[in-house]
Write an enzyme that holds these catalytic residues in place. Structure first.
Site, PDB file in Angstrom:
ATOM      1  N   HIS A   1      51.206  18.654  -7.433  1.00  0.00           N
ATOM      2  CA  HIS A   1      52.171  19.271  -6.531  1.00  0.00           C
ATOM      3  C   HIS A   1      53.453  19.552  -7.296  1.00  0.00           C
ATOM      4  O   HIS A   1      53.826  18.774  -8.171  1.00  0.00           O
ATOM      5  CB  HIS A   1      52.471  18.344  -5.342  1.00  0.00           C
ATOM      6  CG  HIS A   1      53.059  19.073  -4.186  1.00  0.00           C
ATOM      7  ND1 HIS A   1      54.405  19.334  -4.099  1.00  0.00           N
ATOM      8  CD2 HIS A   1      52.480  19.643  -3.109  1.00  0.00           C
ATOM      9  CE1 HIS A   1      54.624  20.026  -2.994  1.00  0.00           C
ATOM     10  NE2 HIS A   1      53.478  20.232  -2.370  1.00  0.00           N
TER      11      HIS A   1
ATOM     12  N   ASP B   1      45.803  18.819   0.748  1.00  0.00           N
ATOM     13  CA  ASP B   1      44.563  19.568   0.898  1.00  0.00           C
ATOM     14  C   ASP B   1      43.319  18.795   0.452  1.00  0.00           C
ATOM     15  O   ASP B   1      42.207  19.276   0.639  1.00  0.00           O
ATOM     16  CB  ASP B   1      44.649  20.875   0.082  1.00  0.00           C
ATOM     17  CG  ASP B   1      45.646  21.842   0.684  1.00  0.00           C
ATOM     18  OD1 ASP B   1      45.685  21.948   1.916  1.00  0.00           O
ATOM     19  OD2 ASP B   1      46.395  22.487  -0.078  1.00  0.00           O
TER      20      ASP B   1
HETATM   21  N1  CMC Z   1      44.371  20.038 -12.314  1.00  0.00           N
HETATM   22  C1  CMC Z   1      44.595  19.947 -13.632  1.00  0.00           C
HETATM   23  N2  CMC Z   1      45.827  19.988 -14.204  1.00  0.00           N
HETATM   24  C2  CMC Z   1      46.873  20.161 -13.369  1.00  0.00           C
HETATM   25  C3  CMC Z   1      46.703  20.290 -11.977  1.00  0.00           C
HETATM   26  C4  CMC Z   1      45.400  20.212 -11.458  1.00  0.00           C
HETATM   27  N3  CMC Z   1      45.170  20.330 -10.149  1.00  0.00           N
HETATM   28  N4  CMC Z   1      47.919  20.449 -11.407  1.00  0.00           N
HETATM   29  C5  CMC Z   1      48.820  20.453 -12.408  1.00  0.00           C
HETATM   30  N5  CMC Z   1      48.184  20.271 -13.591  1.00  0.00           N
HETATM   31  C6  CMC Z   1      48.817  20.150 -14.925  1.00  0.00           C
HETATM   32  C7  CMC Z   1      49.333  21.496 -15.411  1.00  0.00           C
HETATM   33  O1  CMC Z   1      48.334  22.174 -16.153  1.00  0.00           O
HETATM   34  C8  CMC Z   1      50.508  21.059 -16.264  1.00  0.00           C
HETATM   35  O2  CMC Z   1      49.999  20.580 -17.481  1.00  0.00           O
HETATM   36  P1  CMC Z   1      50.874  20.724 -18.847  1.00  0.00           P
HETATM   37  O3  CMC Z   1      52.130  19.941 -18.626  1.00  0.00           O
HETATM   38  O4  CMC Z   1      50.007  20.182 -19.914  1.00  0.00           O
HETATM   39  O5  CMC Z   1      51.123  22.201 -19.006  1.00  0.00           O
HETATM   40  C9  CMC Z   1      51.087  19.873 -15.505  1.00  0.00           C
HETATM   41  O6  CMC Z   1      49.977  19.328 -14.772  1.00  0.00           O
HETATM   42  C10 CMC Z   1      52.208  20.222 -14.553  1.00  0.00           C
HETATM   43  O7  CMC Z   1      51.717  21.158 -13.619  1.00  0.00           O
HETATM   44  P2  CMC Z   1      52.416  22.519 -13.271  1.00  0.00           P
HETATM   45  O8  CMC Z   1      51.446  23.637 -13.512  1.00  0.00           O
HETATM   46  O9  CMC Z   1      53.737  22.607 -13.934  1.00  0.00           O
HETATM   47  O10 CMC Z   1      52.597  22.357 -11.752  1.00  0.00           O
HETATM   48  P3  CMC Z   1      53.188  23.426 -10.764  1.00  0.00           P
HETATM   49  O11 CMC Z   1      54.268  22.759 -10.049  1.00  0.00           O
HETATM   50  O12 CMC Z   1      53.490  24.711 -11.449  1.00  0.00           O
HETATM   51  O13 CMC Z   1      51.928  23.694  -9.811  1.00  0.00           O
HETATM   52  C11 CMC Z   1      50.292  23.262  -8.171  1.00  0.00           C
HETATM   53  C12 CMC Z   1      51.687  22.939  -8.673  1.00  0.00           C
HETATM   54  C13 CMC Z   1      50.091  22.638  -6.801  1.00  0.00           C
HETATM   55  C14 CMC Z   1      50.140  24.799  -8.041  1.00  0.00           C
HETATM   56  C15 CMC Z   1      49.263  22.717  -9.174  1.00  0.00           C
HETATM   57  O14 CMC Z   1      49.368  21.319  -9.233  1.00  0.00           O
HETATM   58  C16 CMC Z   1      47.849  23.135  -8.839  1.00  0.00           C
HETATM   59  O15 CMC Z   1      47.420  24.218  -9.241  1.00  0.00           O
HETATM   60  N6  CMC Z   1      47.074  22.290  -8.072  1.00  0.00           N
HETATM   61  C17 CMC Z   1      45.755  22.674  -7.625  1.00  0.00           C
HETATM   62  C18 CMC Z   1      45.873  23.588  -6.407  1.00  0.00           C
HETATM   63  C19 CMC Z   1      46.289  22.805  -5.176  1.00  0.00           C
HETATM   64  O16 CMC Z   1      45.758  21.761  -4.859  1.00  0.00           O
HETATM   65  N7  CMC Z   1      47.236  23.384  -4.419  1.00  0.00           N
HETATM   66  C20 CMC Z   1      47.713  22.805  -3.169  1.00  0.00           C
HETATM   67  C21 CMC Z   1      49.109  22.301  -3.245  1.00  0.00           C
HETATM   68  S1  CMC Z   1      49.552  21.261  -1.840  1.00  0.00           S
HETATM   69  C22 CMC Z   1      49.524  22.337  -0.476  1.00  0.00           C
HETATM   70  C23 CMC Z   1      50.692  23.213  -0.465  1.00  0.00           C
HETATM   71  O17 CMC Z   1      51.754  22.804   0.032  1.00  0.00           O
HETATM   72  O18 CMC Z   1      50.587  24.325  -0.954  1.00  0.00           O
END
Ligand code: CMC
Length: 440
Positions: A317, A374
């Site tokens: 998240h 989720d």
């Molecule tokens: N699986 C694998 N790696 C992950 C995941 C995941 N689900 N989520 C984050 N990471 C990694 C990401 O690759 C990054 O790694 P690094 O530092 O090596 O580059 C690190 O963790 C930080 O993540 P981020 O990409 O900077 O996180 P963000 O804030 O940009 O994205 C997110 C948040 C929710 C889009 C992401 O965690 C994700 O894609 N999760 C899976 C989709 C999901 O479950 N979405 C629902 C969110 S909750 C409902 C809502 O309110 O929308």
């Protein structure tokens, strides 16, 4: 709204040989911001913040979220207390009107939700023209924006800017009432069954379940356990401060469009698999793991592999770097619901095993990746008979009061103005047109 500003505190910025001072803004929970409204005027520079990771787009009194401590409160009330003691309609009132309703306010609100629950008969025909397997989120978004043609209660060219408070109240209550009818109709359309109309004798969740599952040949029995679970799920989804869809609602709304157009934009944003669409992706991921014999490590490794686009859906998240408080409640509700309904879903065990593996894995620990809202919600939806392609629609039903509260707050903000970010241009410098015959 409290001003949230302390005029005696400043942050200094050294820039181009001189120092500028920017006022600090403190929220009621002591969150600190640096008010850079005058940055460009004073320095000629702008900020660059991909994903708005460091940017507060507004002051808000709707929801307080502390991702480090796993705190979520609507209008000051902990979401845990609301989920345990309240019903969705009461929480919707709280978010939209800023206070818990008295008994008579609640009664009046519920009566209005019933009175407005029908949709115009002409709108019903729209559903028939969608292809058989149209996704209900696409239908929902289109139907909500279509409401503006059928209920043009907004004055001054359908713009939100010219609406009186009373008109806003009618429009928002109307939308809360009609969205569940639209959602249920879109499901009925997708399975080719006749629509079931709303009933005035049923409460909000009961009415929705009846429209979803009753048919001319089957009288659906409303189970109080299912109603309770649905209320909890909708409450837990009701708002989440400046997330992607709420920001879409505020941004589109800032152009002065009508409520329905702004909410329709929010629904489209929510559909994405990185946002609300993740609930459907989680179940598809768990089903795939089950089909392939439950090799969970393979998926953990794929999620960690930077050359693989796969992510563990339902994990991670932007704001929570601790267990999502909503996921905690949903996980325990999931156990309760399956037990009370006497259902055994093998996907629950897969999800539990996957969570355990991920939470013990260095990659997930170091990045603070925990199950989000989720991860377990789809297993409850399956248990109560909601099909996969409706999961994100359920999220939208729950989130609607939050979107409305955010939209209302933005239009009432004295600093309301159209949202229009800047950019850092990195394209070609000036060049002149060359006739085609002279181009290389
Ligand atoms: N699986 C694998 N790696 C992950 C995941 C995941 N689900 N989520 C984050 N990471 C990694 C990401 O690759 C990054 O790694 P690094 O530092 O090596 O580059 C690190 O963790 C930080 O993540 P981020 O990409 O900077 O996180 P963000 O804030 O940009 O994205 C997110 C948040 C929710 C889009 C992401 O965690 C994700 O894609 N999760 C899976 C989709 C999901 O479950 N979405 C629902 C969110 S909750 C409902 C809502 O309110 O929308």
């Amino acid at each position: 709204m409290s001003e949230g500003q302390n005029n005696n505190e400043y942050a200094g910025l050294q820039f181009d040989g001189y120092e500028c001072q920017f006022p600090l803004v403190r929220g009621t929970e002591n969150e600190t911001g640096i008010d850079i409204s005058k940055l460009r005027k004073e320095t000629g520079a702008v900020t660059l913040d991909y994903g708005y990771v460091n940017t507060a787009a507004c002051r808000s009194s709707v929801t307080y979220l502390n991702g480090e401590q796993g705190i979520l409160r609507y209008r000051g009330y902990p979401v845990e207390e609301l989920a345990e003691n309240s019903r969705f309609v009461e929480v919707a009132y709280l978010l939209v009107h800023g206070k818990l309703p008295t008994e008579s306010e609640q009664e009046h609100f519920s009566t209005l939700l019933n009175e407005y629950s029908m949709i115009h008969e002409d709108m019903r025909h729209f559903f028939y023209n969608y292809p058989e397997h149209a996704h209900p989120m696409g239908i929902l978004s289109a139907m909500v924006v279509s409401l503006s043609s059928f209920y043009p209660e907004m004055s001054q060219g359908n713009s939100q800017l010219g609406m009186s408070e009373e008109e806003v109240d009618v429009a928002t209550t109307r939308l809360l009432a009609k969205i569940r009818t639209i959602a249920a109709f879109s499901y009925k359309k997708s399975i080719g069954e006749p629509f079931v109309y709303p009933r005035h004798d049923l409460k909000y969740c009961e009415n929705f379940l009846n429209m979803m599952f009753s048919s001319p040949v089957y009288d659906y029995q409303i189970d109080p356990e299912v109603v309770k679970a649905l209320n909890i799920l909708l409450i837990l989804h009701a708002d989440h401060e400046q997330n992607c869809s709420a920001s879409a609602v505020r941004l589109v709304g800032s152009a002065g469009v009508n409520l329905y157009a702004a909410i329709s934009a929010g629904i489209s944003a929510l559909w994405g698999p990185l946002h609300g669409g993740a609930n459907q992706s989680v179940i598809q991921m768990l089903e795939q793991m089950q089909r392939e014999g439950g090799d969970l490590q393979k998926y953990i490794d794929k999620a960690k592999d930077k050359s693989d686009p796969f992510r563990l859906y339902g994990f991670g998240h932007r704001v929570y770097k601790n267990y999502d408080p909503r996921a905690k409640i949903i996980k325990s509700t999931c156990h309760d619901v399956l037990e009370k309904l006497g259902k055994d879903d093998p996907l629950l065990q897969i999800a539990l095993d996957l969570e355990e593996r991920a939470l013990n894995d260095e990659y997930f620990i170091r990045r603070g990746l925990y199950p989000n809202v989720d991860f377990y919600s789809g297993i409850i939806y399956r248990a109560i008979g909601i099909p996969e392609n409706m999961f994100t629609v359920m999220f939208a039903l729950g989130r609607l009061p939050g979107w409305i509260a955010q939209w209302k707050e933005s239009r009432e903000d004295p600093q309301f103005r159209i949202q229009r970010p800047r950019q850092i241009y990195v394209g070609p410098n000036l060049r002149h047109y060359v006739p085609m015959s002279e181009r290389e």
